[in-house]
Structures are given as structure tokens and as C-alpha cells.
Design an enzyme around this catalytic site. Structure first.
Site, mmCIF file in Angstrom:
data_model
loop_
_atom_site.group_PDB
_atom_site.id
_atom_site.type_symbol
_atom_site.label_atom_id
_atom_site.label_comp_id
_atom_site.label_asym_id
_atom_site.label_seq_id
_atom_site.Cartn_x
_atom_site.Cartn_y
_atom_site.Cartn_z
ATOM 1 N N GLU A 247 -6.900 14.958 -41.057
ATOM 2 C CA GLU A 247 -7.936 14.232 -41.774
ATOM 3 C C GLU A 247 -8.649 15.284 -42.611
ATOM 4 O OE1 GLU A 247 -12.214 12.994 -42.174
ATOM 5 O OE2 GLU A 247 -11.384 14.782 -41.295
ATOM 6 N N CYS B 132 -7.709 14.688 -36.334
ATOM 7 C CA CYS B 132 -8.709 14.179 -37.272
ATOM 8 C C CYS B 132 -10.147 14.376 -36.816
ATOM 9 C CB CYS B 132 -8.458 12.729 -37.628
ATOM 10 S SG CYS B 132 -8.313 11.598 -36.295
ATOM 11 N N GLU C 191 -22.109 -7.147 -30.093
ATOM 12 C CA GLU C 191 -22.771 -8.086 -31.005
ATOM 13 C C GLU C 191 -23.126 -7.425 -32.344
ATOM 14 O OE1 GLU C 191 -23.496 -7.461 -27.886
ATOM 15 O OE2 GLU C 191 -23.988 -9.260 -26.762
ATOM 16 N N SER D 83 -0.501 3.608 -37.606
ATOM 17 C CA SER D 83 -0.816 2.184 -37.475
ATOM 18 C C SER D 83 -0.937 1.532 -38.844
ATOM 19 C CB SER D 83 -2.122 2.019 -36.710
ATOM 20 O OG SER D 83 -3.172 2.665 -37.376
ATOM 21 N N HIS E 30 -11.322 5.574 -43.812
ATOM 22 C CA HIS E 30 -12.480 4.999 -43.102
ATOM 23 C C HIS E 30 -13.344 4.173 -44.038
ATOM 24 C CE1 HIS E 30 -11.106 8.613 -40.996
ATOM 25 N NE2 HIS E 30 -11.290 7.874 -39.932
HETATM 26 N N1 GLN Z 1 -1.224 7.092 -34.872
HETATM 27 C C1 GLN Z 1 -2.578 6.684 -34.777
HETATM 28 C C2 GLN Z 1 -2.852 5.587 -35.785
HETATM 29 O O1 GLN Z 1 -2.339 5.659 -36.843
HETATM 30 C C3 GLN Z 1 -3.535 7.832 -35.009
HETATM 31 C C4 GLN Z 1 -4.968 7.390 -34.919
HETATM 32 C C5 GLN Z 1 -5.985 8.491 -34.947
HETATM 33 O O2 GLN Z 1 -5.740 9.599 -35.331
HETATM 34 N N2 GLN Z 1 -7.178 8.225 -34.559
HETATM 35 O O3 GLN Z 1 -3.606 4.674 -35.554
HETATM 36 ZN ZN ZN Z 2 -6.674 10.270 -37.331
#
Ligand code: GLN
Ligand code: ZN
Length: 760
Positions: free
Chosen positions: A667, A645, A16, A434, A696
Site C-alpha cells: 500500500e 499495507c 449502527e 478480493s 480506500h
Molecule cells: N488479499 C486481501 C484482499 O485483497 C488483502 C487484504 C488486505 O491487505 N487487507 O482483500
Molecule cells: Zn492491503
């Protein structure tokens, strides 16, 4: 005997808080709605905890984003660049958490780091020469009073002064000591205020005390607490440690005037030995962390009871506690309807752990009428922490030889072969895997899972998205493409669903950072692969482009670290089982003509022991072996990437290189590129893609900004070794901002390529 918990999940059993926060972020006029949801969640947590008669209920364990950020705001540690945006209090708070881009200005977020050995991430407070630490916030007091109005007395929880200052980043010329007097004054003011409010207890969380402590650290801790504890009023102070034992400072703590000390008997190997050796002061209370806050197996009451009995020989006032905050486990098994019948009796989530605390309390008071019933009920169920059921995989593991962990030929030779084979431009541009996922994708995926649409229709839908994603990447001009990961809601759950040995929950959400939650799978049996998991989608994506499309897998260490692991066999064995399963997938992808395969190890560091001296003995050797086992069987032409990361890798760079991948993306944009310096220092040979912008945050980085970052990197690392990419997957972002960011990235790389060409 009394019971206590260190903290409770706060995102809501149906997430929530996530949805309310996201609503507010889209439309700040919904601030009131957000506050309403938040206070309902707090209320329901206290009510559930009271229902199990827990004696010490926490308050201020709630947070809109993160408890370190809350503490920074409480202590006026808000950098000027956020203050000068002139936003509302909540607006400033979220600007620190997520960055801000709008009418009031443009600032990046504070850096984010992993919270000790969990998959929770905290924001790193920033202290500069002009920071004036003082107690200016009100949140802990407001929440304490909120509970009081509900008739509930709580034990407020605040990150302790030592952990706060140790984890903060001190920028500028002043040193930690320069801030200590103000820090002491601020914490004294916190105690004073709670004393005025009539609080009986206050809990200072000091997980940083379970790390390696130097003499200086011990001195700093003692100095801080001698100062703070000079004033206590009627309020009693609990120093709460967790995530390990405090062997480096236990003795120092005994001479400080805490009223209670919280020790972790689950992860703290030495906790018992410490109280045996040095005793426990008469008149103080020991909060004994006995119910595991980090894993989901049922407590073994017999074992815990004998431990309590043993502890009680050294200490007369024992409170039965969780080993750490329950933030790291899901809410309740009550929300799980689809776990296999024979498995459900094995687990305890947060709410069930409350019941366990209560049971233990009853069992420890021999005369209680319920105790016998609990004992009988528990005895009839075997306490099990995993099941071995696959003889084949156990046999394969036992037959592995040294050679199975070594990829041939060596990196230098492969590098030349791959350059000739792949013919990529200098500074190849790629993404981490992704692409943004619309609400639609999430709906279709869930409809497919529920059997509402058939496989052919589903595959067709996913293939359309893949085709669009490839087209977009071609248009923007990326060099190495991805299929976009539309078929995955989570990089771990996706594989866990397909591998044997894992269980998935329906609602087992655990907060990872801010509004982001994950559903860690439960590993409960031997792990193996029955059939290919990703090959069809990747091969389809590759068929649409002449540019290489990366195969995209999650590595064994991350699959293990982001799941709840079984406890009946060593972690190493679980990691190697998973590695064998992923290895077969790698080889299948290669057979199907895929020439670049990325094996993500986002959580590679997560279970690294907190004390350095234990790193190699316990962890790094098997973690590296597991990764090497995954890719040691590929051809020299196949390029293996990995992505890491969220954490600091600087101190294990040498070990990371031993993973022997060909390309590493990191990262780094939230940690000021310090990783790049570390790569240089260690003489890292493999190709690297330090993230050029922070995914992020919703802000779109400009061309000049990314160009500048890239130039900075190229000052340090030779251009032939560098890749250009965002710092993580793009899944959590909106499509429009992503396309703009990637276009800017390609433009920035283009400018740098031209500039470097001219200079040649
Ligand atoms: N290959 C994944 C993505 O791009 C890596 C995600 C991650 O490092 N948390 O979503
Ligand atoms: Zn990552």
C-alpha cells in the site's frame, strides 16, 4: 478508590454508526438521521458506563470517523483543497477522510496510518506553511453539554498537543516550532472553554510519549505543556498515556503542573519501576491502567489487587483505569450466543471490563459487603489465558531445524527460473485479491453459515461468481488473475473458522478505520489445520484461464496480529504454530498445480515494539521466521507473493526483504510513494508492486494520473522489478467504480509499456 475509562467503542454494538454513515454518504440529505443515530449511541454508552458506577466517564471519545481527524478540525488544520470544495462542515470532514469526487471538485483523502500497535487507523493531519492553528471547532463542547443535559458529568477527552503535532505531517518550509505558539494558544482556549462550561477534568491523550523520545522531543513536550498549563482555571488536567510506559519523559512530566498522570501498567513494563524510582508527586492523582483495553481475557483480580497495593505505597490517590481506550475490544459478551460454554467464562469485552473496574473498586474497599461475594465467585473460576491441547504440534515445533526456515535456491537463481516458467509481460498487472462483494454474496454466505442452504448449492453459487470474476479480469486484460475471495467475509476470520485453536464471535466488531470494522477471532488453543481450506476454489478458478491465478492466503503474523492472542505462551510460539498450518496449505496448492501463491501480511508490523531498541530482540526475528517457515518448502518455480499495507515499512525494509518472498506489493498511494524511495535506498532486490491507486476511496483514478505515478516509480526502480496493482484488496469498493479503475490501470500500463519500448 475511583474508576475511570479512557474511551469506549463508538461504532455501535450492531454497527449502527457504520450503517447510518454509509446511508449519509450515499445520500447526504440523511445528515439528520446520522446525527440522531450518533447521539443515541453516545447516550447509550454513557448509560451503560453509569450502570457500572464508573466515576470518570469520557466524552468526545465518539467520532464520525477518527479522533485525529476530529482534532485536526477542532484546531482548524483543514488543508485549503478541502475548504475550497465549499461543502457542509460534515461534507468537508468526510472529504478529508475519504476523498471527494463530484460537482465541487476532485481531491484525494488524507493519508491513513496505523494507530500505534493496534489495528485502528488514523488520518494524518496535514500542516502547511499557510495553516493557522486555532481552536475553531465545537464538537468536544457540544458533546460535553449533551452529556450534561442527560445529567451526566463527563471528562472530555482530546488528543494532546504533543501527540497531535508529532503525528501530523508538516509540509512546507516551516518547522514544528513555528506552530508551537499557536498550538499552545489553541489548547489554552480549549481548557478555557471547558472551564467556562464548568468541566472538572479534561483528559489529554498523549500516547506518543511511550515512543523513543529524543532530547529534542522531551524539550518540545515540556515547552508545549508549560505553555498550555499556564492557564487552567478550575479545570483539572489529566495527562493520559497508553500503549506502553513513558520511561523517556517520566521525570520531565513530574515537574509540569498536571493534576493527574495516567500510566499504563499492562503494556508499560517500566511503569511500576518508574514510580518506585522517581516517586509520584504528592497531591497529584495517578490514573493506573490496570484493566487491559487491548485483549479480551478476564482480569486476574488477585494479581491486580496486589499491584494496586504496591502502587499505593508510592502514590496516595489512585484511580483504577483501563490500560487504553476500550475502542480496541468488542462491545459485550452479551451479544455472543455461540461461544462454547467452557470458554465464555474466560473473556471480558468492553462492558465486562466496566464490571471488572467496578469489582476492583469494591475489592479494594475492604468493608464493602459485595466484595466477599465477588472474591468467592472469581476464586471458583480458574483465571486462564489460553489452553494447550495439541501435543503433536508442540512436538513438531520442537523438532524444527534452521533449514526449515530457508528457501532454496536463493532469490537470484529462483528469479531466473520463474521468469522462464511464468513468461509474464513487463510490468505485470494484477490485483491484491478480493473483488467487490455485493449484498447478495454477503447474504448467501451468511445463509450458508446458518445452514439455510447446503454446501453443493453454496459452492455452485461461489463458482459462478469466480467464473464471472475471471472473465472480467480476462476482458480487462490483467496478467495475473485472482479468484476474487467471494467465499471470505474477512481475510483472517475465513482461516480462523477453519483452523483449530481459534474461536469466532457473532458480534465482536472492532473499528478498523472509519466505517470499516473487523471481528478479530480469539486464539485460545494450539493452532493446527485439519484439511485444505482454499484449494478447491483456487483450482476451480485456475481451470477457467490460461493465465496464472494466484493462490490467496493470509500469513501467520497477520493471523496472529489480527486476532486476540492467548497470553499463556509466547507470541512466537503461536506464530510458528500458525505458520506450520499455513505451510501445509501452501504445499497443497502447489501440488494442485498453482504456480503463484500470495501470502498476505497486511498486519506484519502491527506488534512491532514502539521503541526501536526492542525491535529485533522481541519481534522481527520471530515474525520473519514464521513467514519463512510458511514458504520454505516450495519448488523454485513457484512464485511467492506477499502484500503489506497501512503502515510505514520504510524503516524495516531490510527486514522485509529477509521474508524472502519473490514479489512484494505495498500500500503506498496514501503515503506519497515514500516507500519507493526507501526500496531504492535499501537496494531492495525482489519484485515490487507499489499500489498505483488508493482503494480506500471511492474515486476513480484517471489514466494520466496512474501513468504519472507509474512513471515516477520507474524513475526510481528498474522496470524489470515493477508490478502494477491497486494498493489493496477491492472488497470494500463498488463494482462499477472498480471496473473503471482497473480499465484505467491497464490503459496506463499499456501507455507506459509503449513509451518505454520506444525509448529502448
Ligand atoms: N488479499 C486481501 C484482499 O485483497 C488483502 C487484504 C488486505 O491487505 N487487507 O482483500
Ligand atoms: Zn492491503
Amino acid at each position: 478508590m475511583k474508576t475511570s475509562i479512557i474511551g469506549y467503542p463508538r461504532i455501535g454494538s450492531q454497527r449502527e454508526l457504520k450503517f447510518a454513515t454509509e446511508g449519509y454518504l450515499r445520500n447526504p440529505s440523511q445528515e439528520l438521521e446520522l446525527h440522531t443515530v450518533a447521539s443515541q449511541l453516545r447516550k447509550s454508552n454513557w448509560q451503560v458506563q453509569s450502570g457500572y458506577n464508573i466515576d470518570f466517564l469520557p466524552s468526545n471519545d465518539f467520532s464520525f470517523y477518527d479522533q485525529m481527524l476530529d482534532t485536526a478540525v477542532l484546531l482548524n488544520v483543514v488543508p485549503d483543497r478541502y475548504k475550497s470544495l465549499n461543502l457542509s462542515a460534515l461534507g468537508t470532514y468526510f472529504a478529508m477522510a475519504r476523498g471527494y469526487q463530484g460537482e465541487q471538485g476532485d481531491v484525494t483523502a488524507l493519508p491513513m496510518k496505523k494507530w500505534f500497535r493496534t489495528n485502528y487507523h488514523y488520518l494524518v493531519p496535514e500542516i502547511s506553511d499557510t495553516t493557522a492553528i486555532s481552536m475553531t471547532g465545537t464538537k468536544p463542547f457540544v458533546e460535553y453539554q449533551e452529556a450534561e443535559k442527560l445529567g451526566i458529568t463527563t471528562k472530555p477527552v482530546i488528543i494532546g498537543a504533543y501527540t497531535f503535532i508529532k503525528l501530523a505531517r508538516i509540509r512546507g518550509n516551516k518547522s514544528v516550532e513555528d506552530f508551537v505558539p499557536d498550538l499552545i494558544t489553541a489548547y489554552k482556549a480549549i481548557i478555557h472553554q471547558f472551564d467556562q462550561l464548568g468541566a472538572l477534568w479534561i483528559q489529554f491523550d498523549e500516547p506518543a510519549l511511550v515512543m523513543d523520545l529524543s532530547d529534542y522531543d522531551r524539550h518540545l513536550m515540556s515547552m508545549i505543556y508549560r505553555g498550555i498549563l499556564a492557564f487552567k482555571g478550575n479545570c483539572r488536567v489529566l495527562l493520559q498515556t497508553y500503549f506502553g510506559d513513558i520511561r523517556d519523559c517520566y521525570k520531565d512530566l513530574l515537574s509540569l503542573s498536571f493534576d493527574a498522570i495516567g500510566l499504563d501498567f499492562v503494556e508499560g513494563d517500566q511503569s511500576l519501576a518508574l514510580i518506585k524510582r522517581y516517586g509520584f508527586p504528592e497531591g497529584k492523582t495517578l490514573f493506573a491502567g490496570l484493566v487491559n483495553g487491548k485483549n479480551i481475557w478476564k482480569n486476574d483480580y488477585d494479581q491486580t489487587r496486589s499491584l494496586i497495593t504496591e502502587i499505593s505505597r508510592y502514590c496516595h490517590d489512585v484511580v483504577i483505569n483501563t490500560s487504553c481506550s476500550l475502542l480496541h475490544v468488542p462491545y459485550s459478551l452479551k451479544n455472543e450466543k455461540n461461544l462454547p460454554i467452557d470458554s465464555k467464562g474466560l473473556f471480558a469485552f468492553a462492558e465486562e471490563k466496566l464490571a471488572e473496574l467496578h469489582h476492583l473498586k469494591l475489592l479494594m474497599s475492604d468493608y464493602h459487603p459485595d466484595a466477599d461475594a465477588i472474591k468467592r465467585k472469581r476464586e471458583s473460576k480458574k483465571i486462564c489465558r489460553g489452553c494447550s491441547n495439541d501435543i503433536d504440534i508442540q512436538k513438531t515445533l520442537s523438532q524444527l531445524s534452521e533449514d526449515d526456515y530457508i528457501r532454496k535456491p536463493d532469490y537470484d537463481t529462483r528469479r531466473i527460473i520463474q521468469k522462464n516458467h511464468l513468461k509474464l509481460p513487463v510490468l505485470p498487472v494484477t490485483t491484491i485479491g478480493s473483488f467487490p462483494q455485493s449484498r447478495d454474496v454477503q447474504r448467501v454466505r451468511s445463509a450458508f453459515k446458518k445452514g439455510k442452504i447446503d454446501k453443493a448449492k453454496y459452492d455452485d453459487y461461489i463458482h459462478h461468481l469466480v467464473a464471472d470474476c475471471i472473465a472480467v479480469q480476462e476482458e480487462i486484460g490483467l496478467d495475473v488473475l485472482v479468484h476474487g475471495e467471494f467465499e471470505r467475509d474477512d481475510m483472517v476470520a475465513f482461516f480462523a473458522e477453519k483452523l483449530n485453536g481459534f474461536l469466532l464471535t457473532d458480534n465482536g466488531w472492532v473499528q478498523s478505520y472509519g466505517t470499516r470494522c473487523v471481528k478479530p477471532p480469539l486464539i485460545w488453543g494450539d493452532v493446527s489445520r485439519s484439511k485444505p481450506m482454499t484449494v478447491d476454489d483456487i483450482v476451480y478458478a485456475q481451470s477457467l484461464s490460461r493465465k496464472p491465478v494466484k493462490g490467496m492466503l493470509t500469513g501467520p503474523v497477520t493471523l496472529l496480529n489480527w486476532s486476540f492472542n492467548r497470553e499463556d505462551i509466547p507470541l512466537k510460539t503461536i506464530a510458528l504454530q500458525i505458520a506450520l498450518a499455513i505451510r501445509t496449505e501452501v504445499l497443497d496448492l502447489e501440488d494442485a498445480g498453482i504456480s503463484i501463491i500470495q501470502i498476505d501480511e497486511a498486519a506484519f508490523r502491527e506488534k512491532l515494539p514502539l521503541r526501536k531498541r526492542d525491535w529485533h530482540r522481541e519481534y522481527l526475528e520471530w515474525a520473519i521466521s514464521a513467514f519463512r517457515l510458511v514458504h520454505s518448502g516450495v519448488l523454485p518455480t513457484t512464485q511467492i507473493h506477499t502484500h503489506m499495507c497501512y503502515s510505514e515499512f520504510e524503516d524495516i525494509i531490510g527486514d522485509i526483504e529477509r521474508m524472502d518472498a519473490d514479489v512484494f506489493s505495498f500500500e503506498s498511494s496514501r503515503s506519497d510513494l515514500s516507500i519507493v524511495q526507501a526500496l531504492k535506498r535499501s537496494g531492495f532486490q525482489s519484485d515490487v508492486g507499489p499500489g498505483l491507486y488508493d482503494i480506500h476511496s471511492p474515486r476513480v483514478p484517471g489514466v494520466a494520473e496512474m501513468k504519472q505515478v507509474l512513471m515516477k516509480i520507474l524513475d526510481i526502480i528498474p522496470i524489470e522489478q515493477v508490478w502494477a496493482n491497486p494498493d489493496c484488496g477491492l472488497k470494500t469498493r463498488e463494482l462499477q467504480e472498480t471496473l473503471l479503475s482497473l480499465k484505467n490501470l491497464v490503459l496506463a500500463v499499456g501507455e507506459v509499456r509503449r513509451q518505454k519500448e520506444v525509448l529502448k
